[in-house]
Design a protein around this motif. Structure first.
Motif, mmCIF file in Angstrom:
data_model
loop_
_atom_site.group_PDB
_atom_site.id
_atom_site.type_symbol
_atom_site.label_atom_id
_atom_site.label_comp_id
_atom_site.label_asym_id
_atom_site.label_seq_id
_atom_site.Cartn_x
_atom_site.Cartn_y
_atom_site.Cartn_z
ATOM 1 N N TYR A 339 0.822 -1.213 0.000
ATOM 2 C CA TYR A 339 0.000 0.000 0.000
ATOM 3 C C TYR A 339 0.858 1.266 0.000
ATOM 4 N N THR A 340 1.957 1.258 0.762
ATOM 5 C CA THR A 340 2.790 2.461 0.832
ATOM 6 C C THR A 340 3.465 2.748 -0.501
ATOM 7 N N GLU A 341 3.970 1.715 -1.158
ATOM 8 C CA GLU A 341 4.594 1.918 -2.456
ATOM 9 C C GLU A 341 3.575 2.392 -3.486
ATOM 10 N N GLU A 342 2.369 1.879 -3.399
ATOM 11 C CA GLU A 342 1.317 2.354 -4.308
ATOM 12 C C GLU A 342 0.998 3.823 -4.044
ATOM 13 N N LEU A 343 0.884 4.177 -2.765
ATOM 14 C CA LEU A 343 0.618 5.566 -2.393
ATOM 15 C C LEU A 343 1.724 6.486 -2.891
ATOM 16 N N PHE A 344 2.971 6.104 -2.654
ATOM 17 C CA PHE A 344 4.093 6.940 -3.091
ATOM 18 C C PHE A 344 4.148 7.039 -4.615
ATOM 19 N N LEU A 352 -0.711 13.147 -7.029
ATOM 20 C CA LEU A 352 -1.500 13.220 -5.798
ATOM 21 C C LEU A 352 -0.913 14.317 -4.916
ATOM 22 N N ASN A 353 -1.730 15.285 -4.571
ATOM 23 C CA ASN A 353 -1.253 16.462 -3.842
ATOM 24 C C ASN A 353 -1.368 16.249 -2.338
ATOM 25 N N VAL A 354 -0.250 16.419 -1.641
ATOM 26 C CA VAL A 354 -0.229 16.295 -0.186
ATOM 27 C C VAL A 354 -0.085 17.697 0.395
ATOM 28 N N ARG A 355 -1.146 18.210 0.944
ATOM 29 C CA ARG A 355 -1.154 19.579 1.461
ATOM 30 C C ARG A 355 -0.693 19.597 2.914
#
Length: 387
Positions: A339-344, A352-355
């Protein structure tokens, strides 16, 4: 944004999961400075013996940290400058934190909603920084000097000892702080739309607190799926952020009737999935808005814990009610890394914007938690433990 979600994600080889919680007795072992470089012999996958030089970076004996000795409001948060630096136990890595995430779960432990494993207890569940030492045992392929992000205990500190199995290397393309800002909330959003309710294109979905850290990530993922997302917010400024993130419809609950608007938008059917991280204040409203055969996902307690619930209330719509936690979706090493590699990958390749709302000095942790609980924030709150 070209973010695209597929129905499956790649998982890496499974490894044994280390215990997530680090005992405080290890936190208060001040003898790290006295450890000498040593050679550790391990076996390669082919069974061939290899020697690894294990060197220690200069590490002080004490550090800055924030812990609680009892539960209560923000007044129980204790900032200290003389806490012993932890010694990494078998399978652990010692990380010098550059950024630490602030999450509602931290306030749950502080208030007593969730029981602390012991007192004193250092809060914090995620961090990003550099490995300065590794313990004995299996620390995977991590070494001193690696930039990593981790999910574990005791992150409100300059140094954290955490299981290697709960860490990943930070992609070189990431700006400082991105990994810490995205880990817990990003994994929460991703597992919610994958597993809590597998959202499909065209689904009507209600997201409470749509301008919060998790809410903004949910809106982006739901837009990528092709869902019809309704987001609730409290101000025009938050409405703009949620709309930009992908919410097709916005309800400002400060002056609009949420149930009335939801039913009007869905032609009286309600939403097939509702993601509610608010808890007590919105629980009944969410149940009223769920569609027949829909799923109500209560994943947080921002307004307080949901009171006892009569299960027969679900029969009116054959609705499903779920109270998940992220940690049960990413229990194994393969789940966590997959899941983390997919997210990254979504952040690196798909925009994907991380505010980040603000980076607070560790000395201002009280203000950070008060801002979070007071719903004064949008996006992610981070801590700089060096200040």
């Amino acid at each position: 944004m070209s973010l695209r979600l597929t129905s499956h994600h790649t998982l890496v080889a499974c490894r044994r999961v280390s215990t997530l919680t680090t005992q405080l007795s290890h936190l208060y072992s001040p003898n790290l400075n006295h450890l000498k470089p040593r050679v550790i012999t391990r076996s390669s996958p082919a069974g061939i013996s290899r020697a690894f030089t294990h060197t220690m970076a200069p590490v002080p004996k004490t550090m800055k940290a924030v812990y609680i000795s009892k539960t209560g409001g923000t007044e129980v948060l204790e900032y200290k400058t003389d806490v012993p630096v932890p010694t990494p136990i078998d399978g652990n890595i010692l990380v010098k934190n550059d950024f630490v995430g602030v999450n509602f779960i931290d306030t749950y432990f502080r208030s007593g909603l969730y029981p602390a494993p012991q007192f004193p207890y250092i809060l914090g569940r995620e961090g990003e920084g550099t490995i300065v030492a590794v313990g004995d045992g299996d620390v995977l392929d991590f070494k001193v000097g690696d930039k990593v992000v981790y999910m574990g205990d005791s992150a409100y500190a300059e140094y954290t000892s955490t299981p290697a199995s709960r860490a990943l290397k930070v992609p070189s393309s990431f700006k400082p702080g991105t990994a810490a800002a995205s880990l817990l909330q990003g994994l929460t959003a991703l597992t919610l739309v994958r597993e809590a309710h597998h959202v499909q294109k065209g689904d009507w979905v209600l997201v409470h607190a749509a301008a919060g850290g998790t809410g903004l990530l949910l809106c982006q993922l739901l837009r990528a799926i092709g869902a019809n997302t309704i987001g609730t917010v409290s101000t025009p400024e938050k409405a703009e952020l949620a709309t930009a993130a992908g919410a097709a419809h916005i309800i400002n609950y400060s002056h609009e009737d949420v149930k009335e608007r939801v039913l009007a938008l869905t032609e009286g059917k309600g939403c097939i999935a509702i993601f509610d991280g608010v808890g007590k204040a919105t629980f009944d409203l969410s149940l009223a808005c769920v569609a027949r055969k829909g799923t109500m996902v209560s994943f947080g307690n921002a307004s307080g814990a949901v009171p006892p619930f009569t299960i027969n209330r679900l029969t009116a719509k054959n609705a499903r009610l779920l109270r998940p936690t992220l940690f049960n979706y990413v229990t194994t090493r393969e789940e966590f890394t997959g899941y983390t590699e997919e997210l990254f990958g979504f952040i690196e390749k798909d925009g994907l914007n991380v505010r980040v709302h603000e980076v607070y000095p560790l000395t201002e942790i009280k203000r950070a938690q008060e801002d979070l609980e007071g719903r004064k924030t949008t996006g992610k709150l981070l801590i700089d433990p060096s200040k």
